[in-house]
Scaffold this active site. Structure first.
Site: not given
Ligand code: IMP
Ligand code: MG
Length: 333
Positions: A13, A43
């Site tokens: 982000d 995105h």
């Molecule tokens: P996962 O990728 O869904 O397994 O999540 C693992 C960790 O990464 C968690 O803390 C999510 O909140 C974080 N996370 C995954 N993708 C994003 C993203 O695109 N933006 C912010 N946090 C993310």
């Molecule tokens: Mg994002």
């Protein structure tokens, strides 16, 4: 063949979408490529003032540039289909979208398992970890075996200039992040080479960061008590800090410069883009965490001066620091 890379230097982000869109629009690239992750990402792209959100498909699609989902990505076929329809419905040329036959498919079972265990790690419940687990165990399903994906499959060598679109950020990298509160792929420039080019093809690395930190998932480094701080809450409100994929409120903290230094160093950032500077101006509070201490400034100029001193002293090869408020474009890139 030259590769530029846009990498997140925090917890995702950081407005990477805006930067990649700006670069893709320049006409300087033959391809826009995603190298890792899946529909956990979100995105936000503005095209002619209209806001679009994608989770899987790289932002080249908005500017007529071939958009590749690389071999180390994981693909949720239902989400991919939805996104194709969404983009096609808005008049974008979806024949530009290409999927590596080597990328792995997220199954319903992966998603169900992630949903059932999500609370432990605060994942986005998109089945990402389970899909990468099965890939590593060599029991996964690759995109090449899915009939629906056939018309999108593309396994050619990338020939031309590319911009690699990072997903998530430095502290979510599976190796360098705060394990196990990380995602299951590599968010760093070394991961971009999984697209099939050698490290020596890398030219510019654009590092993206906001002027304050946010965290959308669970992380002991972002305790719940941050939600009690009125200044940080005001930043969250003004900055509209809610997850694109999950809708969850993000935890906000002052910019941790100690962490930023490590992220710049390991990522090899050449050009630093700092977004949402205007949000601090609106609350008229200017703080950073540096040397483990909270430091306050009287003005944004004082804060910028200190930041630039720290960064330029440590990293002589940073060629540019750009501040960007506008969510639609990046002046100075
Ligand atoms: P996962 O990728 O869904 O397994 O999540 C693992 C960790 O990464 C968690 O803390 C999510 O909140 C974080 N996370 C995954 N993708 C994003 C993203 O695109 N933006 C912010 N946090 C993310
Ligand atoms: Mg994002």
């Amino acid at each position: 063949m030259r590769a530029d890379i846009c990498v997140g230097l925090a917890w995702g982000d950081e407005a990477k979408g805006k930067i990649v869109a700006h670069l893709a629009k320049s006409g300087n690239y033959d391809y826009v490529c995603r190298w890792a992750g899946g529909s956990n990402a979100g995105h936000t792209i503005y095209v002619n003032g209209v806001k679009y959100i994608t989770h899987l498909i790289p932002s080249g699609i908005f500017f007529g540039v071939k958009s590749i989902i690389g071999p180390d990505c994981v693909i949720n076929v239902a989400k991919f289909t939805e996104e194709i329809e969404y983009l096609h419905g808005h008049g974008f040329d979806t024949t530009l979208i290409k999927v590596s036959p080597k990328c792995h498919v997220v199954t319903d079972a992966h998603i169900a398992e992630d949903q059932a265990t999500q609370n432990k790690l605060g994942t986005t419940a998109q089945g990402i970890g389970m899909c990468y687990r099965d890939k590593a165990a060599r029991t996964g399903i690759r995109a090449e075996s899915i009939e629906f994906l056939r018309e999108y499959l593309w396994d050619e060598k990338i020939n031309g200039d590319i911009i690699c679109e990072g997903a998530q950020g430095f502290w979510l990298d599976t190796n360098h992040g705060n394990y196990p509160f990380v995602t299951s792929s590599t968010t760093l420039p070394y991961g971009a080479c999984s697209l099939g080019f050698p490290p020596k093809a890398i030219r510019n690395i654009y590092g993206a960061i906001k002027i304050y930190d946010t965290r959308s998932g669970l992380d002991p480094d972002f305790p719940e008590s941050l939600l009690d701080d009125p200044d940080l809450l005001a930043i969250a409100k003004l900055g509209e800090e809610y997850g694109n994929t999950t809708g969850r409120p993000r935890k906000v903290n002052w910019l941790n410069v100690d962490k930023l230094i490590e992220a710049i160093s390991v990522s090899g950032t050449d050009i630093l883009v700092i977004s949402k500077v205007d949000i601090l101006k609106k609350i008229n509070k200017f703080k950073i965490i540096y040397g483990g201490k909270l430091i306050s400034f009287r003005s944004i100029d004082e804060m910028k001066f200190k930041l630039e001193m720290i960064i330029m002293m440590k990293f002589s090869d940073i060629t540019n620091i750009i501040y960007s408020n506008d969510p639609h474009k990046v002046d100075g890139l």
